[in-house]
Design a protein around this motif. Sequence first.
Motif, PDB file in Angstrom:
ATOM      1  N   HIS A 280       0.851  -1.185   0.000  1.00  0.00           N
ATOM      2  CA  HIS A 280       0.000   0.000   0.000  1.00  0.00           C
ATOM      3  C   HIS A 280       0.884   1.232   0.000  1.00  0.00           C
ATOM      4  O   HIS A 280       2.106   1.164   0.223  1.00  0.00           O
ATOM      5  CB  HIS A 280      -0.932  -0.008   1.225  1.00  0.00           C
ATOM      6  CG  HIS A 280      -0.196   0.044   2.528  1.00  0.00           C
ATOM      7  ND1 HIS A 280       0.233   1.219   3.101  1.00  0.00           N
ATOM      8  CD2 HIS A 280       0.212  -0.960   3.349  1.00  0.00           C
ATOM      9  CE1 HIS A 280       0.851   0.953   4.238  1.00  0.00           C
ATOM     10  NE2 HIS A 280       0.868  -0.368   4.420  1.00  0.00           N
ATOM     11  N   ASN A 282       0.142   3.849   2.056  1.00  0.00           N
ATOM     12  CA  ASN A 282      -0.345   4.567   3.234  1.00  0.00           C
ATOM     13  C   ASN A 282      -1.484   5.507   2.851  1.00  0.00           C
ATOM     14  O   ASN A 282      -1.399   6.715   3.027  1.00  0.00           O
ATOM     15  CB  ASN A 282       0.799   5.342   3.894  1.00  0.00           C
ATOM     16  CG  ASN A 282       0.430   5.855   5.273  1.00  0.00           C
ATOM     17  OD1 ASN A 282      -0.519   5.366   5.885  1.00  0.00           O
ATOM     18  ND2 ASN A 282       1.161   6.858   5.751  1.00  0.00           N
ATOM     19  N   VAL A 287      -1.458   4.273   8.960  1.00  0.00           N
ATOM     20  CA  VAL A 287      -0.540   3.169   9.193  1.00  0.00           C
ATOM     21  C   VAL A 287       0.817   3.557   8.626  1.00  0.00           C
ATOM     22  O   VAL A 287       0.929   4.378   7.713  1.00  0.00           O
ATOM     23  CB  VAL A 287      -1.044   1.861   8.522  1.00  0.00           C
ATOM     24  CG1 VAL A 287      -2.324   1.402   9.162  1.00  0.00           C
ATOM     25  CG2 VAL A 287      -1.228   2.059   7.022  1.00  0.00           C
ATOM     26  N   GLU A 288       1.828   2.936   9.197  1.00  0.00           N
ATOM     27  CA  GLU A 288       3.163   3.199   8.702  1.00  0.00           C
ATOM     28  C   GLU A 288       3.372   2.514   7.361  1.00  0.00           C
ATOM     29  O   GLU A 288       2.663   1.566   6.996  1.00  0.00           O
ATOM     30  CB  GLU A 288       4.199   2.697   9.714  1.00  0.00           C
ATOM     31  CG  GLU A 288       4.165   3.415  11.048  1.00  0.00           C
ATOM     32  CD  GLU A 288       4.481   4.889  10.910  1.00  0.00           C
ATOM     33  OE1 GLU A 288       5.262   5.230   9.975  1.00  0.00           O
ATOM     34  OE2 GLU A 288       3.979   5.687  11.713  1.00  0.00           O
ATOM     35  N   LYS A 289       4.377   2.981   6.627  1.00  0.00           N
ATOM     36  CA  LYS A 289       4.604   2.481   5.270  1.00  0.00           C
ATOM     37  C   LYS A 289       4.874   0.987   5.259  1.00  0.00           C
ATOM     38  O   LYS A 289       4.442   0.275   4.357  1.00  0.00           O
ATOM     39  CB  LYS A 289       5.781   3.244   4.665  1.00  0.00           C
ATOM     40  CG  LYS A 289       6.090   2.843   3.228  1.00  0.00           C
ATOM     41  CD  LYS A 289       7.234   3.670   2.673  1.00  0.00           C
ATOM     42  CE  LYS A 289       7.539   3.243   1.248  1.00  0.00           C
ATOM     43  NZ  LYS A 289       8.659   4.023   0.665  1.00  0.00           N
ATOM     44  N   ASP A 290       5.614   0.482   6.230  1.00  0.00           N
ATOM     45  CA  ASP A 290       5.999  -0.928   6.229  1.00  0.00           C
ATOM     46  C   ASP A 290       4.979  -1.842   6.911  1.00  0.00           C
ATOM     47  O   ASP A 290       5.175  -3.049   6.969  1.00  0.00           O
ATOM     48  CB  ASP A 290       7.358  -1.094   6.916  1.00  0.00           C
ATOM     49  CG  ASP A 290       8.476  -0.409   6.134  1.00  0.00           C
ATOM     50  OD1 ASP A 290       8.326  -0.298   4.899  1.00  0.00           O
ATOM     51  OD2 ASP A 290       9.462   0.015   6.772  1.00  0.00           O
ATOM     52  N   GLN A 291       3.924  -1.298   7.452  1.00  0.00           N
ATOM     53  CA  GLN A 291       2.906  -2.121   8.106  1.00  0.00           C
ATOM     54  C   GLN A 291       2.030  -2.830   7.060  1.00  0.00           C
ATOM     55  O   GLN A 291       1.764  -2.285   5.984  1.00  0.00           O
ATOM     56  CB  GLN A 291       2.034  -1.264   9.021  1.00  0.00           C
ATOM     57  CG  GLN A 291       2.727  -0.841  10.304  1.00  0.00           C
ATOM     58  CD  GLN A 291       1.786  -0.085  11.220  1.00  0.00           C
ATOM     59  OE1 GLN A 291       0.839   0.551  10.764  1.00  0.00           O
ATOM     60  NE2 GLN A 291       2.062  -0.141  12.520  1.00  0.00           N
ATOM     61  N   LYS A 292       1.593  -4.050   7.380  1.00  0.00           N
ATOM     62  CA  LYS A 292       0.704  -4.846   6.504  1.00  0.00           C
ATOM     63  C   LYS A 292      -0.540  -5.235   7.304  1.00  0.00           C
ATOM     64  O   LYS A 292      -0.572  -6.284   7.947  1.00  0.00           O
ATOM     65  CB  LYS A 292       1.420  -6.093   5.991  1.00  0.00           C
ATOM     66  CG  LYS A 292       2.619  -5.798   5.093  1.00  0.00           C
ATOM     67  CD  LYS A 292       3.272  -7.079   4.618  1.00  0.00           C
ATOM     68  CE  LYS A 292       4.400  -6.802   3.632  1.00  0.00           C
ATOM     69  NZ  LYS A 292       5.485  -6.027   4.207  1.00  0.00           N
ATOM     70  N   PRO A 293      -1.546  -4.404   7.292  1.00  0.00           N
ATOM     71  CA  PRO A 293      -2.746  -4.685   8.090  1.00  0.00           C
ATOM     72  C   PRO A 293      -3.467  -5.944   7.607  1.00  0.00           C
ATOM     73  O   PRO A 293      -3.497  -6.236   6.411  1.00  0.00           O
ATOM     74  CB  PRO A 293      -3.609  -3.436   7.879  1.00  0.00           C
ATOM     75  CG  PRO A 293      -3.130  -2.844   6.608  1.00  0.00           C
ATOM     76  CD  PRO A 293      -1.672  -3.147   6.528  1.00  0.00           C
ATOM     77  N   TRP A 294      -4.048  -6.690   8.530  1.00  0.00           N
ATOM     78  CA  TRP A 294      -4.792  -7.912   8.185  1.00  0.00           C
ATOM     79  C   TRP A 294      -5.950  -8.088   9.147  1.00  0.00           C
ATOM     80  O   TRP A 294      -6.015  -7.459  10.208  1.00  0.00           O
ATOM     81  CB  TRP A 294      -3.877  -9.144   8.237  1.00  0.00           C
ATOM     82  CG  TRP A 294      -3.202  -9.355   9.562  1.00  0.00           C
ATOM     83  CD1 TRP A 294      -2.006  -8.848   9.971  1.00  0.00           C
ATOM     84  CD2 TRP A 294      -3.711 -10.132  10.667  1.00  0.00           C
ATOM     85  NE1 TRP A 294      -1.714  -9.229  11.250  1.00  0.00           N
ATOM     86  CE2 TRP A 294      -2.750 -10.039  11.708  1.00  0.00           C
ATOM     87  CE3 TRP A 294      -4.869 -10.868  10.886  1.00  0.00           C
ATOM     88  CZ2 TRP A 294      -2.923 -10.667  12.933  1.00  0.00           C
ATOM     89  CZ3 TRP A 294      -5.048 -11.512  12.095  1.00  0.00           C
ATOM     90  CH2 TRP A 294      -4.075 -11.407  13.101  1.00  0.00           C
TER      91      TRP A 294
END
Length: 427
Positions: A280, A282, A287-294
Amino acid sequence: MAKDIMYKDNSLIKVAEKKEEVHKYELKTSQGLRYPKIGAFGMGIYLNKELGADLNGIRNGIGGLLHLPDPSLLGNWDVTLLKRGIAFGGVDFLWPLFSGGKINAAVEASRIKSEIGEMETISTKNKLISELAQRYFQVKLADEAVIVRKKVLEGMNRHLYNATKLEEQGIIAPVEKLQADVAVSEANRQYLAAKKDAALARVALSNTLETEIQSADLSTDFFVSPFIKPLEYYQSAAILNYPELQKLQLQIDLAEQGIKAKKSSYYPTVATFGQAILVHNNPVGLVEKDQKPWLLGVGISYTLFEGLQHKNEIKSAKATKESVELYQQRANIDIKTIIEKIYYDLEKQDEQIKNLEVQIKLAEELVRVRNFAFSEGVASSIDVVDAESNLSGVRLQKLQAEYNYVTDLASLLEYSGLSEEFLTYTK
């Protein structure tokens, strides 16, 4: 072997096998209902402007209340809610955990349909074996009839030769020789007709085999089998093996799965699901750039009211099953009756063949005696012609009885579901 040729080239068998293949793939398709569905998604959007709010004024007011010399110490309150360019992608899955038996019923129904396809292929092959026996031995019958007619013609020519000599010697009247001429003409007509019948019979056999076949290829002669079993054996075999009866039982099983599928509507459907955003930009700034929400969850759905639809569908499915069961009972009786009729006709043809063998010996002796008597001037030309006609008639009756025997046997084995055993009866 004619059966091998038919299995290789006959288009009806190929069609049945293709239909069976369709049912097998449909079974594999339904089995996939038990497994999770995993997918990938992605989206890109560009807006004409960013969506957000500048809250620095509120921040400054709060800073004044707190007597801060520099409200910017509270940070930048210019918040972007949605960027102009949005892009994200990831994976998701859905896995049914419980469906009240609906999936199991669907898989079992597909398996039953696959078995019905197999029965249809077997039924097609069995019918073609009976057709092959009928047309194969029709050629044998026609070829043997040609031989009989040729012998009659040869006999009438010999008789004409003798009649001509006797007329020249004045021993018989000219009318006797004329009768011999007529007999030769009639014998020749029947001989030519028999040859045409043999050619037509070969065409019919070639159509069944869907390939050309010559007379020399027909190696199996007429036979009377010593391996015939009691009537009850074939009637019992039919219940276990006749494809049409097997299909009825499978239709009952299929109707039972239909009932189970309808009853599953009274149970809730439970499924687990999940989703993960793997890439994504952002898009909302949360959310931070390196986060991968699930996310992962379990869902349940249940129909509270559907106007008695499910109840009536179950009653309809039960009625369908009961109607097939009643038809099956009647079909079992009918098949047993058909087998009994064929079995007794088979026995009758066997008796006919044995009796006609005795009559042929008598008819051959009568021809010999009549020819000798004619040469001695004590029998008429009509007597000789009648004797030859009687002999050919008895021979043809025996051939017809032999043909009826083998076609009866093929039919008996077809209705018993034992067509593949036909060749074992010829040995």
